[in-house]
Design a protein around this motif. Structure first.
Motif: not given
Length: 345
Positions: A214-218, A302-303, A307-312
């Motif tokens: 779960w590599n979102t920034y925060s 890249e990060r 994360f965008f790919g995972k959310m798609v």
């Protein structure tokens, strides 16, 4: 206990508690005139905001020519709306999903730094359950907030095959979890484990979602596009000074920042503040990964793309979203303050 993932202030009513920077003698490096800046957080004052308060309290912002007022959030505040309306200059966004949502809704705000390299989102479990891997949560009753269901839980479904059949509503009350040994509860690594231990007398098992992909920034610093275009120097100084404040808060004497937090939020105790800082260090919440070389606040293309790919894939965002409009790397990755990390010299 705090809400997670999305800003904790989504209701109407604007009551800003203004925190003026303390009067300090300016040294020769400080300009005669300071630029006034307002920064809104997304919840009441707490250790997870500590570096910003530290930068006010120890004079770091003033050294960068800034007179910073922190506007704390809360259950009846919406500081992001104040940013959009031009009432404040910067806002503390919860995570990258907020940035994607801004693009989707054509809101002209941009993330200019990410203070947390890891999202603090965790699942807590009972020690007797002996949970050591994320997949082992599947048979348990899972207490998840409605915001969690629409975000990280969709990722758990697509990435790990979780199902919503065992999910129960999480209302930021730990008692249902405490009463049910075969359950797990969402939370922040910096607070909920502490609260459960105090309330129930046991140390819960903790699984940090960031360690499972779960590599979102925060805890991102967000501002309007017009501020970036018209005042790039001010943005750079605010980002740099905030970064220095976070190095001081995590690794140095943070008593001044904590005193300010406790003044604004009397529910904060020295014990909880110390616990939160220790967990931020233990889990690398603030300083790990790309920030080791590039400095606190680091972000990479890249990060965000990952994360965008995972959310798609999880169906949380649409594939045609122009997600690169949600952030800029212009103000980060400059190794500001890395020398302040213990052992770096």
């Amino acid at each position: 206990m705090k809400a997670t993932l999305w800003p904790r202030a989504l209701t109407a009513g604007i009551f800003a508690i203004l925190l003026a920077a303390p009067a300090m003698a300016q040294d020769k490096a400080q300009p005669d005139k300071l630029d006034k800046v307002s920064f809104g957080t997304n919840w009441v004052a707490e250790a997870e905001h500590g570096g910003f308060f530290q930068a006010v309290a120890d004079g770091t912002y003033r050294k960068y020519g800034l007179d910073v007022t922190i506007v704390p959030g809360g259950p009846n505040e919406n500081n992001r709306m104040l940013l959009i309306a031009g009432k404040i200059d910067f806002f503390m966004a919860a995570n990258t999903l907020m940035s994607f949502d801004a693009v989707a809704n054509k809101v002209p705000v941009v993330s200019v730094a990410s203070i947390f390299q890891k999202d603090p989102q965790v699942f807590l479990s009972h020690p007797e359950a002996k949970i050591t891997r994320l997949e082992e949560l599947k048979p348990l009753t899972l207490f998840v907030s409605k915001e969690g269901i629409t975000s990280y839980f969709q990722w758990l479904k697509s990435e790990y095959g979780f199902s919503e059949k065992n999910v129960r509503p999480y209302t930021f009350n730990a008692q249902p979890f405490i009463a049910s040994p075969q359950s797990a509860m969402q939370g922040y690594v910096t607070s909920e484990p502490f609260a459960v231990e105090k309330a129930a007398g046991f140390k819960p098992g903790v699984l940090l979602l960031a360690n499972y992909g779960w590599n979102t920034y925060s805890t991102q610093i967000e501002t309007r596009q017009d501020v970036i275009e018209n005042k790039p120097d001010l943005v750079q100084r605010f980002v740099d000074a905030s970064i220095i404040g976070w190095y001081h808060y995590i690794y140095g004497d943070n008593s001044a920042g904590n005193a300010m937090i406790k003044k604004l939020n009397p529910e904060m105790t020295d014990e909880l503040l110390a616990y939160s800082v220790a967990k931020m260090k233990e889990y690398g919440i603030v300083d790990s990964g790309d920030s080791i070389k590039n400095g606190i606040g680091a972000m990479t293309d890249e990060r965000v793309t990952s994360f965008f790919g995972k959310m798609v894939k999880a169906g949380v965002v649409k594939s045609d979203l122009d997600y690169r409009k949600s952030y800029t790397l212009r103000f980060v990755n400059k190794a500001v303050g890395v020398e302040l990390r213990p052992g770096s010299r």
